[in-house]
Design a protein around this motif. Structure first.
Motif, PDB file in Angstrom:
ATOM      1  N   ASP A  23     102.877  31.043  17.956  1.00  0.00           N
ATOM      2  CA  ASP A  23     102.879  32.113  16.962  1.00  0.00           C
ATOM      3  C   ASP A  23     101.857  33.148  17.400  1.00  0.00           C
ATOM      4  O   ASP A  23     100.650  32.883  17.408  1.00  0.00           O
ATOM      5  N   THR A  24     102.335  34.330  17.806  1.00  0.00           N
ATOM      6  CA  THR A  24     101.431  35.351  18.327  1.00  0.00           C
ATOM      7  C   THR A  24     100.399  35.793  17.302  1.00  0.00           C
ATOM      8  O   THR A  24      99.316  36.224  17.674  1.00  0.00           O
ATOM      9  N   SER A  25     100.703  35.657  16.028  1.00  0.00           N
ATOM     10  CA  SER A  25      99.714  36.028  15.017  1.00  0.00           C
ATOM     11  C   SER A  25      98.541  35.040  15.005  1.00  0.00           C
ATOM     12  O   SER A  25      97.417  35.417  14.701  1.00  0.00           O
ATOM     13  N   MET A  26      98.794  33.787  15.386  1.00  0.00           N
ATOM     14  CA  MET A  26      97.701  32.812  15.474  1.00  0.00           C
ATOM     15  C   MET A  26      96.766  33.146  16.629  1.00  0.00           C
ATOM     16  O   MET A  26      95.597  32.800  16.609  1.00  0.00           O
ATOM     17  N   LEU A  27      97.292  33.819  17.656  1.00  0.00           N
ATOM     18  CA  LEU A  27      96.476  34.237  18.794  1.00  0.00           C
ATOM     19  C   LEU A  27      95.812  35.587  18.557  1.00  0.00           C
ATOM     20  O   LEU A  27      94.989  36.025  19.351  1.00  0.00           O
ATOM     21  N   GLY A  28      96.200  36.255  17.482  1.00  0.00           N
ATOM     22  CA  GLY A  28      95.622  37.556  17.166  1.00  0.00           C
ATOM     23  C   GLY A  28      96.297  38.713  17.879  1.00  0.00           C
ATOM     24  O   GLY A  28      95.832  39.851  17.794  1.00  0.00           O
ATOM     25  N   LEU A  29      97.386  38.446  18.581  1.00  0.00           N
ATOM     26  CA  LEU A  29      98.049  39.507  19.335  1.00  0.00           C
ATOM     27  C   LEU A  29      98.694  40.553  18.433  1.00  0.00           C
ATOM     28  O   LEU A  29      98.882  41.693  18.852  1.00  0.00           O
ATOM     29  N   ASP A  30      99.008  40.175  17.204  1.00  0.00           N
ATOM     30  CA  ASP A  30      99.595  41.132  16.267  1.00  0.00           C
ATOM     31  C   ASP A  30      98.571  42.166  15.792  1.00  0.00           C
ATOM     32  O   ASP A  30      98.934  43.199  15.238  1.00  0.00           O
ATOM     33  N   GLN A  31      97.297  41.914  16.040  1.00  0.00           N
ATOM     34  CA  GLN A  31      96.234  42.838  15.642  1.00  0.00           C
ATOM     35  C   GLN A  31      96.004  43.947  16.675  1.00  0.00           C
ATOM     36  O   GLN A  31      95.299  44.913  16.396  1.00  0.00           O
ATOM     37  N   LEU A  32      96.605  43.803  17.857  1.00  0.00           N
ATOM     38  CA  LEU A  32      96.420  44.790  18.922  1.00  0.00           C
ATOM     39  C   LEU A  32      97.309  46.010  18.699  1.00  0.00           C
ATOM     40  O   LEU A  32      98.430  45.894  18.209  1.00  0.00           O
ATOM     41  N   SER A  33      96.803  47.156  19.106  1.00  0.00           N
ATOM     42  CA  SER A  33      97.625  48.370  19.064  1.00  0.00           C
ATOM     43  C   SER A  33      98.673  48.273  20.176  1.00  0.00           C
ATOM     44  O   SER A  33      98.566  47.456  21.094  1.00  0.00           O
ATOM     45  N   THR A  34      99.673  49.128  20.110  1.00  0.00           N
ATOM     46  CA  THR A  34     100.714  49.155  21.137  1.00  0.00           C
ATOM     47  C   THR A  34     100.103  49.417  22.509  1.00  0.00           C
ATOM     48  O   THR A  34     100.473  48.780  23.503  1.00  0.00           O
ATOM     49  N   GLU A  35      99.148  50.318  22.574  1.00  0.00           N
ATOM     50  CA  GLU A  35      98.488  50.645  23.838  1.00  0.00           C
ATOM     51  C   GLU A  35      97.706  49.446  24.373  1.00  0.00           C
ATOM     52  O   GLU A  35      97.762  49.138  25.568  1.00  0.00           O
ATOM     53  N   ASP A  36      96.986  48.750  23.489  1.00  0.00           N
ATOM     54  CA  ASP A  36      96.231  47.568  23.909  1.00  0.00           C
ATOM     55  C   ASP A  36      97.168  46.467  24.404  1.00  0.00           C
ATOM     56  O   ASP A  36      96.882  45.806  25.400  1.00  0.00           O
ATOM     57  N   MET A  40      96.917  44.821  28.030  1.00  0.00           N
ATOM     58  CA  MET A  40      96.385  43.465  28.084  1.00  0.00           C
ATOM     59  C   MET A  40      97.416  42.374  28.359  1.00  0.00           C
ATOM     60  O   MET A  40      97.064  41.313  28.859  1.00  0.00           O
ATOM     61  N   ILE A  41      98.678  42.599  28.035  1.00  0.00           N
ATOM     62  CA  ILE A  41      99.688  41.544  28.113  1.00  0.00           C
ATOM     63  C   ILE A  41     100.721  41.899  29.172  1.00  0.00           C
ATOM     64  O   ILE A  41     101.255  43.004  29.185  1.00  0.00           O
ATOM     65  N   SER A  42     100.976  40.940  30.055  1.00  0.00           N
ATOM     66  CA  SER A  42     102.035  41.150  31.037  1.00  0.00           C
ATOM     67  C   SER A  42     102.944  39.928  31.058  1.00  0.00           C
ATOM     68  O   SER A  42     102.500  38.792  30.868  1.00  0.00           O
TER      69      SER A  42
END
Length: 76
Positions: A23-36, A40-42
């Motif tokens: 769950d990406t929200s558990m990793l905090g990835l949903d808190q990142l902006s589109t640019e971030d 940061m993610i590939s």
């Protein structure tokens, strides 16, 4: 689909999650902006997801040398 955390400066592997469902929200990835997210993610061809972060060693170097923040890479 492993999720691999690597340092954006020295490319050292910081950690790895080997779970099929994450769950990406558990990793905090949903808190990142589109640019971030773009920076940061590939998504690798082998199915891995790589997340660029910072290791403790590079974080200490940045703390000791604040002008390094101006550089994209400070480790040669």
């Amino acid at each position: 689909m492993p999720i691999v955390y690597k340092c954006r400066h020295c490319n050292q592997e910081i950690g790895k999650l080997d779970q099929r469902m994450v769950d990406t929200s558990m990793l905090g990835l949903d808190q990142l902006s589109t640019e971030d997210k773009r920076d940061m993610i590939s998504y690798e061809v082998n199915g891995n997801i790589t997340i660029k972060s910072i290791c403790e060693s590079c974080e200490e170097s940045l703390g000791s040398h604040p002008h390094y923040h101006e550089l994209d890479y400070f480790i040669q």
